[in-house]
Design a protein around this motif. Sequence first.
Motif, mmCIF file in Angstrom:
data_model
loop_
_atom_site.group_PDB
_atom_site.id
_atom_site.type_symbol
_atom_site.label_atom_id
_atom_site.label_comp_id
_atom_site.label_asym_id
_atom_site.label_seq_id
_atom_site.Cartn_x
_atom_site.Cartn_y
_atom_site.Cartn_z
ATOM 1 N N GLY A 134 1.165 -1.373 0.218
ATOM 2 C CA GLY A 134 0.250 -0.348 0.020
ATOM 3 C C GLY A 134 0.717 1.417 -0.225
ATOM 4 N N PHE A 135 0.529 2.086 -0.907
ATOM 5 C CA PHE A 135 0.604 3.771 -0.622
ATOM 6 C C PHE A 135 0.547 4.643 1.110
ATOM 7 C CE2 PHE A 135 -0.179 2.752 -4.368
ATOM 8 C CZ PHE A 135 0.734 3.718 -5.688
ATOM 9 N N SER A 160 -8.308 -1.060 2.034
ATOM 10 C CA SER A 160 -7.063 -0.856 2.826
ATOM 11 C C SER A 160 -6.781 -2.430 3.071
ATOM 12 C CB SER A 160 -6.723 -0.045 3.982
ATOM 13 O OG SER A 160 -5.753 0.129 4.103
ATOM 14 N N HIS A 161 -6.410 -2.577 4.271
ATOM 15 C CA HIS A 161 -6.541 -4.139 4.699
ATOM 16 C C HIS A 161 -5.897 -3.743 6.020
ATOM 17 C CE1 HIS A 161 -6.941 -8.078 4.224
ATOM 18 N NE2 HIS A 161 -5.741 -8.518 4.913
ATOM 19 N N ASN A 187 -14.890 10.902 -4.489
ATOM 20 C CA ASN A 187 -15.661 10.168 -5.241
ATOM 21 C C ASN A 187 -15.057 8.782 -5.685
ATOM 22 O OD1 ASN A 187 -17.090 12.207 -6.155
ATOM 23 N ND2 ASN A 187 -16.282 12.799 -7.934
ATOM 24 N N GLY A 188 -15.661 7.883 -6.162
ATOM 25 C CA GLY A 188 -15.708 6.382 -6.801
ATOM 26 C C GLY A 188 -15.835 5.443 -4.855
ATOM 27 N N ALA A 189 -16.012 3.952 -5.335
ATOM 28 C CA ALA A 189 -16.290 2.996 -4.549
ATOM 29 C C ALA A 189 -14.364 2.912 -2.994
ATOM 30 C CB ALA A 189 -15.952 1.960 -4.617
ATOM 31 N N LYS A 190 -15.724 2.280 -2.248
ATOM 32 C CA LYS A 190 -14.124 2.462 -1.201
ATOM 33 C C LYS A 190 -14.111 0.186 -0.790
ATOM 34 C CE LYS A 190 -14.754 7.008 0.723
ATOM 35 N NZ LYS A 190 -14.825 7.635 1.478
ATOM 36 N N SER A 191 -13.414 -0.389 -0.158
ATOM 37 C CA SER A 191 -13.629 -1.071 0.239
ATOM 38 C C SER A 191 -12.225 -1.363 1.195
ATOM 39 C CB SER A 191 -13.040 -2.181 -1.005
ATOM 40 O OG SER A 191 -13.049 -3.577 0.178
ATOM 41 N N LEU A 192 -13.110 -1.845 2.878
ATOM 42 C CA LEU A 192 -12.040 -1.877 3.961
ATOM 43 C C LEU A 192 -12.222 -3.818 4.692
ATOM 44 C CD1 LEU A 192 -9.248 -1.127 5.699
ATOM 45 C CD2 LEU A 192 -11.442 0.713 6.553
ATOM 46 N N ALA A 193 -13.077 -3.890 4.976
ATOM 47 C CA ALA A 193 -13.626 -4.773 5.347
ATOM 48 C C ALA A 193 -13.155 -6.501 5.523
ATOM 49 C CB ALA A 193 -14.976 -4.672 5.826
ATOM 50 N N ASN A 194 -12.508 -7.059 6.112
ATOM 51 C CA ASN A 194 -12.430 -8.335 5.706
ATOM 52 C C ASN A 194 -13.228 -9.558 6.677
ATOM 53 O OD1 ASN A 194 -11.564 -8.536 8.215
ATOM 54 N ND2 ASN A 194 -9.454 -8.524 7.716
ATOM 55 N N SER A 195 -12.653 -10.472 6.777
ATOM 56 C CA SER A 195 -14.278 -10.499 7.482
ATOM 57 C C SER A 195 -14.668 -10.174 8.861
ATOM 58 C CB SER A 195 -13.410 -12.644 7.663
ATOM 59 O OG SER A 195 -13.314 -13.562 6.627
#
Length: 361
Positions: A134-135, A160-161, A187-195
């Motif tokens: 990741g940056f 992110s993770h 703007n734009g989608a986001k993603s972060l959650a793992n199980s």
Amino acid sequence: MMNYRPVKAFINFEALKSNLKQVRAFAPKSKILAVIKANGYGHGMTRVAEQLSMADAFGVASIDEAIKLRHKGFLHRILLLEGLFCESEFALVIQHRLDFVIHSEHQLDWLMRLNHSQPLNVWVKIDTGMHRLGFLPEHFPKVIKKLQTLKVQPNIITMSHFASAGESTAFTLEQLDCFNSLTQGMNGAKSLANSAAIQNLPAAHFDWVRPGIMLYGAGDLSTGQQLSPLKPVMTLKTEVTSLKWIEAGESVGYGQTWKATKKSFVGVLAVGYGDGYPRHAVSGTPVLVAGKRVPLIGRVSMDMITVDLTDLADSVQIGDEAILWGEGLPVDEVAKHASTIAYELLCGVTARVPIIEVRAS
């Protein structure tokens, strides 16, 4: 007729589908990227993908995994979770319509040099504290500005993770705060959650969730939380192949690491580290024999383990079923006794173990 060793891995299709439904129940407003890398966590990647076809996308580790899915006819969005390993892979990314992560300057440079005529789905990864890929946060705004100079604007998903979503609430919230501050107003989608975050942190669900281990019915026991809605997908089974009495003071297995404190009835099961059963499982690791919990005794061998069947001496027989993990015995519990995690056990089942697909009757 060919006879196989008794050890077999049973894959329950209905459990996979049920676990996907649980993900939707936890995060009803999010799209689901089902992580099926590493041969579907040892369950068979294409087999898993077929049962998880209602997911919105699949996550894989490398381009060869993605191409395998395309060749099997899957039209889902497929994300390369580690991005590209060399610049020449871009031709395959475009050909097979793949999403990809960029997490470092060299990948960004490759993308900036790319001459393409169609929008790409680019997942930009921020290092919010795990310090793997990741940056860095201070570089992230410049990365976005650079991407915005491309002639063909990409569809940017920011991600992110979590490092310890199932272990450290405080650090997880720090990562969430960092992610929120960097992406606020974007703007734009986001993603972060793992199980773990899917189950425990709704504030991290955003537009895309990325379930992995929970799809296979396992989770991290260090949280003390039992994942009761989830169903084990893999059940590793074998049989009792030998029975004998030994006297008090006699030992079992290599290195004489276990000695009987009383006259004991010892059973041998046809499974070992050559099949993927963990070599470092200690005496006392639970095994289900004929539906009853019994302890592993002595060291795990390549092809065999031994268990104490003294309490079952009046009923146990050669050929009785033994469950190493799965239905009735969580893989997380076995992993804990072997000082490892469920991921390693599931991924580590070896090629010599036959896979039996269990479908609804």
